[in-house]
Scaffold this active site. Sequence first.
Site: not given
Ligand code: GLV
Length: 355
Positions: A264, A293, A313
């Site tokens: 994260r 983000e 991400h």
């Molecule tokens: O970061 C991605 C998720 O939490 O699935």
Amino acid sequence: MSGKSKVVVIRHIGDEALGIIQANPNIDLVLWKEDTQAPRSWILENIKGASGILVVMGEPVTRELVDAAGPSLKVVSTMSVGYEHVDQPLLAQHKIRLGFTPDVLTEAVADITVMLAFMASRNVGETLAIVQEGKWSTVPWSPFLFTGPQLSISGPSNPSARTRLTAGFLGFGRIAQATLHRLIAFGVTDVLFTARSDSSKVSQEILDKYPTLHSVKQASNDELAAGSDVVFVLTPGGKETYHLVGEEFLKKMKSNAVLVNTARGTCVDSDALAKALKEKWIWAAGLDVVEGEPNISADHPLVKEPRAVILPHIGSATTETRVGMATRAARNIVAGVLGEKMEAEVDLSRFKSTV
Ligand SMILES: O=CC(=O)O
């Protein structure tokens, strides 16, 4: 009223997953059909009287949403392994269950974690840009141009190569261990990891599983920072891990070490990392997540750092994994609405229920 339970799905999550929900004769599906973010106003309007809502990462599940749904709401299913976008104490208070999608994305995220480590150590951010901008001819081959630290062991043919390589894991759960599994093939010799409780049993299990390892040790954050050639941030997000990697941590890292964050954005202090890269406290960073983000502009201090390789991400973004996540989230919501056992449910019992 149809007498059926209303389930709201706020994104098109694919036909296979939607089919799982639609196949249940007791469920009425209300779907935001576009592959775009449903407007908050649409969600708040449609959630009225719903039994369940299926959300994706980043959609805040807050008091506003729970209040709009009313007392019928029994389950929230998030198509993600992380759930910091969900107000968990609030759900516990209202006895609303929370489903999530761990495991199915472990391998995909481990793949990209290793990829980012190599991209960062081998200057891929900077060098890719040179080719894309048509500037290759301005940087002819030269012995030490674009060299970076090698994150593998070379063997006896190169006496100048390092013979030990330490991988440090902040958090040593499923994704961290799947990452280590891949790194064994690159010759990693030593492992440092942090964990909340005494994990000597885990260390022994890892040593038994990978006999080529010299050592596997639970470490403090400081020991891990100072001892690792590559540091992987793989902890859950949330308040407990907020800025786990900040100036203090980065200053303790080796100057040729690489930092990778696929957990994260909030786990790493972006300003401190940008400073660490600029002032060369560490070699490079590979990031799939960044604090704040997706609102990261081209003049963000990290984006401007040539040794920061940043992806938007995409850790779990393989077709197979996303279908696996969507179908798991769909099965979770159906089970939750029917009051059955979910495939993966967050234990909210630690938040005292007061209602
Ligand atoms: O970061 C991605 C998720 O939490 O699935």
